[in-house]
Design an enzyme around this catalytic site. Structure first.
Site, PDB file in Angstrom:
ATOM      1  N   LYS A 201      -8.167   1.380   8.500  1.00  0.00           N
ATOM      2  CA  LYS A 201      -6.596   1.292   9.259  1.00  0.00           C
ATOM      3  C   LYS A 201      -7.062   0.402  10.329  1.00  0.00           C
ATOM      4  O   LYS A 201      -6.172  -0.754  10.519  1.00  0.00           O
ATOM      5  CB  LYS A 201      -6.343   2.575   9.781  1.00  0.00           C
ATOM      6  CG  LYS A 201      -6.648   3.589   7.995  1.00  0.00           C
ATOM      7  CD  LYS A 201      -6.134   5.376   8.703  1.00  0.00           C
ATOM      8  CE  LYS A 201      -6.474   5.618   7.165  1.00  0.00           C
ATOM      9  NZ  LYS A 201      -5.325   6.849   7.198  1.00  0.00           N
TER      10      LYS A 201
ATOM     11  N   GLN B  17      -4.645  11.036  12.575  1.00  0.00           N
ATOM     12  CA  GLN B  17      -5.652  11.305  11.496  1.00  0.00           C
ATOM     13  C   GLN B  17      -5.930  12.650  10.655  1.00  0.00           C
ATOM     14  O   GLN B  17      -6.239  13.867  11.922  1.00  0.00           O
ATOM     15  CB  GLN B  17      -6.823   9.973  11.327  1.00  0.00           C
ATOM     16  CG  GLN B  17      -8.109  10.317  10.249  1.00  0.00           C
ATOM     17  CD  GLN B  17      -7.545   9.704   9.343  1.00  0.00           C
ATOM     18  OE1 GLN B  17      -6.816   8.934   9.103  1.00  0.00           O
ATOM     19  NE2 GLN B  17      -7.895  10.083   8.033  1.00  0.00           N
TER      20      GLN B  17
ATOM     21  N   ASP C 183       2.625   7.837   8.337  1.00  0.00           N
ATOM     22  CA  ASP C 183       2.516   8.415   7.331  1.00  0.00           C
ATOM     23  C   ASP C 183       3.014   9.144   6.440  1.00  0.00           C
ATOM     24  O   ASP C 183       2.645   9.843   5.246  1.00  0.00           O
ATOM     25  CB  ASP C 183       0.962   9.703   7.388  1.00  0.00           C
ATOM     26  CG  ASP C 183       0.247   9.207   7.700  1.00  0.00           C
ATOM     27  OD1 ASP C 183      -0.059   7.938   6.394  1.00  0.00           O
ATOM     28  OD2 ASP C 183      -0.647   9.548   8.583  1.00  0.00           O
TER      29      ASP C 183
END
Ligand code: GUN
Length: 284
Positions: free
Chosen positions: A54, A98, A121
């Site tokens: 990412k 994460q 997200d």
């Protein structure tokens, strides 16, 4: 019939190029580059690789990424404090925490502290609520990436039967909401579903997001259907595989995603797109 492969890597490359150009023109207009804070807790090898991918993708398109690598023992309150400071940071447009988190941290509680406008997200209850009301803003990256793949192959989804395997907060549930918006009739199967094959055989669109190699037998695939495999497991011999028996499924489906090179690159591309969206001064 031999299915067409849906090349997620190629589509993600096109999307990333477009994002990169938009960022260049944004900077030419005098704005700063979009900023993404990436938080990783602990040393989980798979999470470390995802985070590395990412951050690398951010660099490719001109997003400024700031990395916070925290020890496994970090206290929940310290993590929440970091999130609050990133919420206030004017150079940060998106915050990515994460998952999974260590067991002593309540992920749902912590995710709710991320400001909804920085929730790239799309996991905050506000953004999921907007999706449930058919007014999406920041959309969860994997289901959003799957929708881009489905749009790309230009099939008709209204009234088609979509079967989703897996009911997680990250993929299965938001995937159901996305497909409802697209007009599909949606069935979600999960760990308590009896006779999975009964459902899979009806699927005009099959999305499997479990992470169990061989769970979906190739012989169950409905002729002419679209198969999207979100499973991603590294076998002991190092090969990466999905949930679906690809070689057999390919003989029945009309369209199928490979693993790797299908959904994975699209998830990253959507994260970049969400970060640019979050940075856009003219957004809603
Ligand atoms: N872990 C597995 N998938 C994801 C994802 O899409 N976002 C985050 N933050 N963590 C994940």
């Amino acid at each position: 019939m031999t299915a067409n492969t849906i090349d997620g890597k190629a589509l993600a490359t096109i999307i990333k190029k477009d994002i990169s150009e938009k960022i260049k023109s944004r900077i030419a207009q005098g704005y700063r580059p979009p900023g993404l804070a990436v938080i990783l807790i602990g040393e989980d090898p798979a999470s470390s690789i995802y985070v590395q991918n990412k951050r690398q993708a951010c660099e490719q398109v001109g997003i400024h990424s700031v990395y916070h690598h925290l020890p496994t023992q970090i206290e929940e309150n310290s993590l929440i404090e970091l999130i609050h400071s990133l919420n206030q940071d004017e150079k940060i447009d998106g915050i990515l925490l994460q998952l999974p988190l260590p067991k002593h941290i309540d992920a749902d509680k912590v995710l709710e502290h991320i400001h909804p406008q920085k929730d790239v997200d799309g996991f905050h209850p506000y953004n999921l609520g907007r999706l449930a009301q058919r007014r999406p803003l920041l959309r969860p990256c994997t289901p959003y990436g799957v929708m881009m793949l489905l749009e790309h192959i230009k099939q008709i989804y209204k009234g088609k039967h979509a079967i989703i395997i897996g009911a997680s907060n990250i993929v299965g549930r938001p995937m159901a909401l996305e497909l409802l918006i697209a007009g599909a009739t949606v069935t979600v199967c999960h760990r308590f579903t009896h006779e999975l094959s009964h459902y899979v055989k009806q699927a005009d669109i099959l999305i499997s997001a479990v992470g169990k190699p061989g769970l979906i037998k190739g012989s169950w695939i409905k002729p002419g259907s679209t198969v999207v495999d979100v499973g991603f497991v590294r076998l002991l011999n190092g090969t990466i595989t999905g949930d679906v028996e690809f070689d057999i499924a390919k003989e029945h489906a009309a369209w199928i995603t490979p693993v790797p090179g299908g959904v994975g690159p699209m998830t990253v591309a959507m994260l970049l797109g969400n970060t640019l969206f979050a940075a856009n001064p003219h957004r809603e």
